[in-house]
Enzyme design. Structure first.
Site, PDB file in Angstrom:
ATOM      1  N   HIS A   3       0.875  -1.193   0.000  1.00  0.00           N
ATOM      2  CA  HIS A   3       0.000   0.000   0.000  1.00  0.00           C
ATOM      3  C   HIS A   3       0.908   1.238   0.000  1.00  0.00           C
ATOM      4  CE1 HIS A   3      -3.469   2.406   0.623  1.00  0.00           C
ATOM      5  NE2 HIS A   3      -3.763   2.141   1.879  1.00  0.00           N
ATOM      6  N   HIS A  15      -2.013  -2.274  -9.537  1.00  0.00           N
ATOM      7  CA  HIS A  15      -2.977  -1.652  -8.637  1.00  0.00           C
ATOM      8  C   HIS A  15      -4.217  -2.526  -8.611  1.00  0.00           C
ATOM      9  CE1 HIS A  15      -5.648   1.320  -6.850  1.00  0.00           C
ATOM     10  NE2 HIS A  15      -4.536   1.874  -6.394  1.00  0.00           N
ATOM     11  N   ASP A  61       2.846   5.731  -6.700  1.00  0.00           N
ATOM     12  CA  ASP A  61       4.042   5.678  -5.856  1.00  0.00           C
ATOM     13  C   ASP A  61       5.316   5.364  -6.620  1.00  0.00           C
ATOM     14  OD1 ASP A  61       3.049   6.508  -3.489  1.00  0.00           O
ATOM     15  OD2 ASP A  61       2.160   4.567  -3.059  1.00  0.00           O
TER      16      ASP A  61
HETATM   17  N1  ACO Z   1       5.274  -7.094 -10.104  1.00  0.00           N
HETATM   18  C1  ACO Z   1       5.141  -8.307 -10.691  1.00  0.00           C
HETATM   19  N2  ACO Z   1       3.975  -8.984 -10.793  1.00  0.00           N
HETATM   20  C2  ACO Z   1       2.883  -8.395 -10.267  1.00  0.00           C
HETATM   21  C3  ACO Z   1       2.927  -7.128  -9.641  1.00  0.00           C
HETATM   22  C4  ACO Z   1       4.185  -6.474  -9.582  1.00  0.00           C
HETATM   23  N3  ACO Z   1       4.279  -5.269  -9.008  1.00  0.00           N
HETATM   24  N4  ACO Z   1       1.690  -6.792  -9.219  1.00  0.00           N
HETATM   25  C5  ACO Z   1       0.890  -7.813  -9.545  1.00  0.00           C
HETATM   26  N5  ACO Z   1       1.602  -8.796 -10.193  1.00  0.00           N
HETATM   27  C6  ACO Z   1       1.062 -10.040 -10.753  1.00  0.00           C
HETATM   28  C7  ACO Z   1       0.780 -11.045  -9.646  1.00  0.00           C
HETATM   29  O1  ACO Z   1       1.867 -11.895  -9.430  1.00  0.00           O
HETATM   30  C8  ACO Z   1      -0.420 -11.767 -10.200  1.00  0.00           C
HETATM   31  O2  ACO Z   1       0.025 -12.717 -11.145  1.00  0.00           O
HETATM   32  P1  ACO Z   1      -0.792 -14.091 -11.354  1.00  0.00           P
HETATM   33  O3  ACO Z   1      -2.145 -13.697 -11.847  1.00  0.00           O
HETATM   34  O4  ACO Z   1       0.015 -14.807 -12.376  1.00  0.00           O
HETATM   35  O5  ACO Z   1      -0.830 -14.767 -10.023  1.00  0.00           O
HETATM   36  C9  ACO Z   1      -1.200 -10.693 -10.971  1.00  0.00           C
HETATM   37  O6  ACO Z   1      -0.213  -9.710 -11.340  1.00  0.00           O
HETATM   38  C10 ACO Z   1      -2.290 -10.008 -10.154  1.00  0.00           C
HETATM   39  O7  ACO Z   1      -1.702  -9.562  -8.941  1.00  0.00           O
HETATM   40  P2  ACO Z   1      -2.455  -9.535  -7.556  1.00  0.00           P
HETATM   41  O8  ACO Z   1      -1.447  -9.503  -6.451  1.00  0.00           O
HETATM   42  O9  ACO Z   1      -3.469 -10.630  -7.523  1.00  0.00           O
HETATM   43  O10 ACO Z   1      -3.202  -8.156  -7.660  1.00  0.00           O
HETATM   44  P3  ACO Z   1      -3.802  -7.355  -6.463  1.00  0.00           P
HETATM   45  O11 ACO Z   1      -4.866  -6.505  -7.031  1.00  0.00           O
HETATM   46  O12 ACO Z   1      -4.164  -8.269  -5.340  1.00  0.00           O
HETATM   47  O13 ACO Z   1      -2.556  -6.475  -5.948  1.00  0.00           O
HETATM   48  C11 ACO Z   1      -1.003  -4.744  -5.654  1.00  0.00           C
HETATM   49  C12 ACO Z   1      -2.361  -5.151  -6.245  1.00  0.00           C
HETATM   50  C13 ACO Z   1      -0.937  -5.147  -4.173  1.00  0.00           C
HETATM   51  C14 ACO Z   1      -0.869  -3.222  -5.725  1.00  0.00           C
HETATM   52  C15 ACO Z   1       0.125  -5.433  -6.447  1.00  0.00           C
HETATM   53  O14 ACO Z   1       0.050  -5.047  -7.803  1.00  0.00           O
HETATM   54  C16 ACO Z   1       1.519  -5.131  -5.877  1.00  0.00           C
HETATM   55  O15 ACO Z   1       1.965  -5.819  -4.948  1.00  0.00           O
HETATM   56  N6  ACO Z   1       2.222  -4.087  -6.441  1.00  0.00           N
HETATM   57  C17 ACO Z   1       3.505  -3.691  -5.917  1.00  0.00           C
HETATM   58  C18 ACO Z   1       3.325  -2.846  -4.668  1.00  0.00           C
HETATM   59  C19 ACO Z   1       2.819  -1.463  -4.953  1.00  0.00           C
HETATM   60  O16 ACO Z   1       3.287  -0.760  -5.828  1.00  0.00           O
HETATM   61  N7  ACO Z   1       1.830  -1.019  -4.142  1.00  0.00           N
HETATM   62  C20 ACO Z   1       1.252   0.304  -4.232  1.00  0.00           C
HETATM   63  C21 ACO Z   1      -0.170   0.245  -4.656  1.00  0.00           C
HETATM   64  S1  ACO Z   1      -0.791   1.860  -4.951  1.00  0.00           S
HETATM   65  C22 ACO Z   1      -1.073   2.500  -3.429  1.00  0.00           C
HETATM   66  O17 ACO Z   1      -1.362   1.853  -2.461  1.00  0.00           O
HETATM   67  C23 ACO Z   1      -0.966   3.937  -3.356  1.00  0.00           C
END
Ligand code: ACO
Length: 429
Positions: free
Chosen positions: A267, A308, A365
């Protein structure tokens, strides 16, 4: 509620249920499933609430597919170009843009509450000098419940609004005090002749030994960043604030819980994690290697600042902040090799099939840390900057919830542990 109904039938019992469809002014239609357990005997299972609306709200609208973000109906692009943070705060809190008289009153109100109780400084000085500022923020904001319990009759709307304004006003003062404690600098009191962001920068960086002039470039950049981070509907920290608030808990305690939720790297902690990641990548030549790591299912590494839960198209805040990052670096005459690295990472990831098919775009971010770094904010304080801005969203959402009869937030579970069994005495285990 609309006239539309969706009928679901349980084939095993032959029983059917008409589920009412709730239609907001915008966004996807939503099924009202409240009668499901009592009628058909089922709960629903939705870990991470990917398909579940927890409330109705009039504050912020996001269309993740189209990359739309609006506060009270106003597009984020217009607000970030034409408005300012305190005006946006008024808008989020009340639903309307202020008149000039309202602007004056609101600014005066917020300015009036910028000081913190002197004993809070004593509390802050009890932390170890290298405590993470988000840990300090959660503790200190929670402790406001002990300092400002006067005028907090939760049934009184004026008292609730005062608590909301106090938090918006005091958050920069607390944030700066946490930073100064870490630096070993003396307390800097809020200068009420300055505006919200100038005052914050002054409290962060002024020292008694030297004259400090707030940089207009920095003040403007902070104002923009604060607008972009002010609210984002039912994200993890806001949902936390609402959940804690639904128990009738004190708003300061609810916001302290929101700060804790924000701290996580999935987050708000992502802005700090992005710079740590860029450091780890170290050189443009290693970008491909890290993109491969992010794609490897057996590697826990993720590209921080990418992806996201809601935006499956470009995060509109990211486009604004990306342009601002360039402007700030140019205006400050600063160049940052991390910016070049970030651009290369963005370029490669945006062309990569894995990221394209999963609709993983840079989020807000990805760039905010680069601006904060250019403005002299230490890395451990990045998420604190986010918390200052998001306080406006938290208290607006808390106020909205308080004004709407809301049951305590209490999700159910699917229990898949042991079935009933008899206690075994220690000798027989
Ligand atoms: N890098 C690589 N792979 C990713 C990333 C990433 N940053 N984000 C998602 N994926 C992949 C996952 O591995 C998953 O793959 P799969 O379908 O093969 O299993 C798919 O994309 C979907 O990801 P989820 O984790 O299920 O998506 P969710 O909606 O639950 O998560 C989140 C969203 C937490 C933001 C995620 O994208 C992440 O961890 N990003 C990195 C952290 C980040 O930048 N957070 C800031 C968010 S914005 C904010 O809060 C202001």
């Amino acid at each position: 509620m609309s006239d539309q109904r969706v009928v679901i039938t349980d084939e095993s019992s032959g029983k059917s249920l008409e589920l009412p469809v709730i239609k907001g002014t915008e966004g996807e239609p939503t099924l009202q499933i409240k009668a499901l357990p009592s009628t058909l005997g089922y709960f629903t299972y939705d870990p991470g609430f990917t398909a579940t609306a927890s409330c109705t709200s009039k504050i912020t609208f996001i269309d993740g597919g189209k990359g739309i973000l609006r506060y009270r109906g106003y597009p984020i692009e217009q607000l970030s170009e034409k408005s300012n943070f305190l005006e946006v705060a008024f808008l989020l809190l009340t639903g309307e843009l202020p008149t000039s008289a309202e602007t004056e009153d609101f600014e005066e109100d917020i300015t009036y509450h910028t000081m913190i109780h002197e004993k809070l400084n004593t509390f802050i000085s009890g932390f170890h000098y290298d405590a993470h500022p988000m840990a300090m923020m959660a503790g200190v904001v929670g402790s406001l419940a002990a300092f400002y319990h006067d005028k907090l009759d939760m049934e009184n709307p004026a008292h609730r609004l005062l608590a909301a304004k106090r938090m918006i006003a005091k958050m920069p003062t607390i944030a700066a005090a946490c930073y100064r404690h870490h630096m070993g600098w003396p307390t800097a009191y809020p200068k009420n002749s300055l505006n919200y962001t100038e005052r914050f920068l002054d409290m962060m960086f002024s020292v008694p030994a030297e004259k400090y002039e707030v940089s207009p470039v920095a003040a403007k950049a902070f104002d923009l960043l604060f607008i972009l981070h002010a609210d984002h509907e039912q994200n993890a920290s806001t949902s936390t604030v609402r959940l804690v608030g639904s128990t009738g808990a004190n708003p300061y305690a609810s916001v302290a819980a929101g700060i804790s939720a924000l701290w996580g790297p999935a987050h708000g902690g992502a802005n700090e994690a992005v710079l740590n990641m860029l450091d780890e990548i170290g050189d443009i030549s290693r970008v491909g290697l890290f993109v491969d790591k992010a794609k490897d299912k057996n590697d826990p590494f993720r590209l921080m600042g990418f992806g996201h839960r809601v935006y499956k198209n470009y995060d509109p805040r990211a486009s604004i902040i990306r342009a601002a990052a360039y402007e700030v670096l140019e205006e400050l005459g600063a160049s940052d090799p991390l910016m070049d690295l970030a651009m290369e990472l963005e370029r490669i990831a945006l062309e990569d099939e894995y990221f394209v098919t999963k609709k993983l775009y840079p989020n807000v971010d990805f760039y905010s840390g680069i601006i904060y770094k250019a403005l002299g904010i230490p890395r451990s304080m990045f998420t604190v900057m986010f918390a200052i801005a998001r306080t406006v969203g938290w208290v607006s959402q808390w106020l909205e919830q308080e004004e709407t009869p809301t049951p305590i937030g209490r999700p159910r579970q699917v229990y898949d542990g042991q079935p009933a069994r008899d206690y075994v005495s220690v000798e027989s285990r």
